[in-house]
Design an enzyme around this catalytic site. Sequence first.
Site, mmCIF file in Angstrom:
data_model
loop_
_atom_site.group_PDB
_atom_site.id
_atom_site.type_symbol
_atom_site.label_atom_id
_atom_site.label_comp_id
_atom_site.label_asym_id
_atom_site.label_seq_id
_atom_site.Cartn_x
_atom_site.Cartn_y
_atom_site.Cartn_z
ATOM 1 N N ASN A 114 1.053 -1.161 -0.302
ATOM 2 C CA ASN A 114 0.187 -0.042 0.082
ATOM 3 C C ASN A 114 0.794 1.090 -0.037
ATOM 4 O O ASN A 114 1.801 0.952 0.290
ATOM 5 C CB ASN A 114 -0.401 -0.006 1.335
ATOM 6 N N THR A 115 0.397 2.435 -0.512
ATOM 7 C CA THR A 115 1.260 3.296 -0.644
ATOM 8 C C THR A 115 0.295 4.214 0.283
ATOM 9 O O THR A 115 -1.368 5.021 0.209
ATOM 10 C CB THR A 115 1.519 4.469 -2.481
ATOM 11 N N HIS A 116 0.534 5.403 1.392
ATOM 12 C CA HIS A 116 0.243 5.837 2.364
ATOM 13 C C HIS A 116 0.645 7.494 1.762
ATOM 14 O O HIS A 116 1.825 7.703 2.302
ATOM 15 C CB HIS A 116 0.889 5.691 3.990
ATOM 16 N N ASP A 148 -0.690 -4.785 7.167
ATOM 17 C CA ASP A 148 -0.668 -5.885 7.983
ATOM 18 C C ASP A 148 -2.030 -5.327 8.585
ATOM 19 O O ASP A 148 -3.073 -4.714 7.991
ATOM 20 C CB ASP A 148 0.600 -5.679 8.901
ATOM 21 N N ASP A 152 -2.059 1.399 7.805
ATOM 22 C CA ASP A 152 -0.729 2.398 7.448
ATOM 23 C C ASP A 152 0.271 1.937 9.070
ATOM 24 O O ASP A 152 1.580 2.834 9.004
ATOM 25 C CB ASP A 152 -0.884 3.633 7.156
HETATM 26 C C1 GRF Z 1 -2.531 8.353 -2.892
HETATM 27 O O1 GRF Z 1 -1.628 9.996 -2.329
HETATM 28 C C2 GRF Z 1 -2.724 7.586 -1.855
HETATM 29 O O2 GRF Z 1 -1.854 7.212 -1.654
HETATM 30 C C3 GRF Z 1 -3.812 7.877 -1.431
HETATM 31 O O3 GRF Z 1 -4.866 8.377 -2.272
HETATM 32 C C4 GRF Z 1 -4.013 8.896 -3.613
HETATM 33 C C5 GRF Z 1 -4.305 8.377 -4.759
HETATM 34 O O4 GRF Z 1 -4.543 8.466 -5.392
HETATM 35 N N1 GRF Z 1 -4.079 7.038 -0.722
HETATM 36 P P1 GRF Z 1 -4.416 8.728 -7.093
HETATM 37 O O5 GRF Z 1 -5.672 7.844 -7.096
HETATM 38 O O6 GRF Z 1 -3.355 7.282 -7.770
HETATM 39 O O7 GRF Z 1 -4.471 8.835 -7.963
#
Ligand code: GRF
Length: 212
Positions: A114-116, A148, A152
Amino acid sequence: MPPAPRTPARLVVLVSGSGTNLQALIDASTAPDFGAEIVAVGADRDGIEGLARAERHGIETFVLSTRDFADRAAWDEALGAQVEAYAPDLVVLAGFMKLTGPAFLSRFGGRTLNTHPALSPAFPGMHGPRDALAYGVKVTGATLFVVDEGVDTGPIVAQVAVPVLDDDDESSLHERIKTSERAMLVEWVGTLARNGFHLDDRAVRLGDVNPR
Ligand code: GRF
């Protein structure tokens, strides 16, 4: 990333919104040496640009809305089953605004990223850029992590720092973060796909030797 990495690795990407992170992965995966291909894109809602991006590129899509299930546990189980149908090596949550639960993680724990949009462990949750602004930090950023059970909290794959400018609002800050976030995501999804990885407590190590 058990079992050993296939080349290219099979990715399922889950989205909830505009899908610019997804687009970055789609673009990167057109290069033969990227090491990963997107085999499906899933969402928790219809009518979003993230799904349209996938469709324009001929990638299979699916939608599982929590509203169509009796409770969150039933949705989570269905999501896991649907994703498993694509036999992914890696699952990438790219702006997916739902928490995956125990049933999903029983299938894909240790290989869901996941990216946060904040520097973990600061500012977890839905409003990373807003919370960073409100706190008054001068540097924030983005964190790529292995999902997990927490919010986050998973083992960190990579982080990128982004300055907070005096005249930022939530939108301008989030857009600056997203520019760096997309680059980090592409770099590390490719690296993990090509090398495999395993967890050593909270450390994410390259190589598919999984000691567990
Ligand atoms: C990203 O910053 C991500 O980390 C967050 O929402 C945003 C999603 O952007 N949870 P996108 O839909 O990929 O443009």
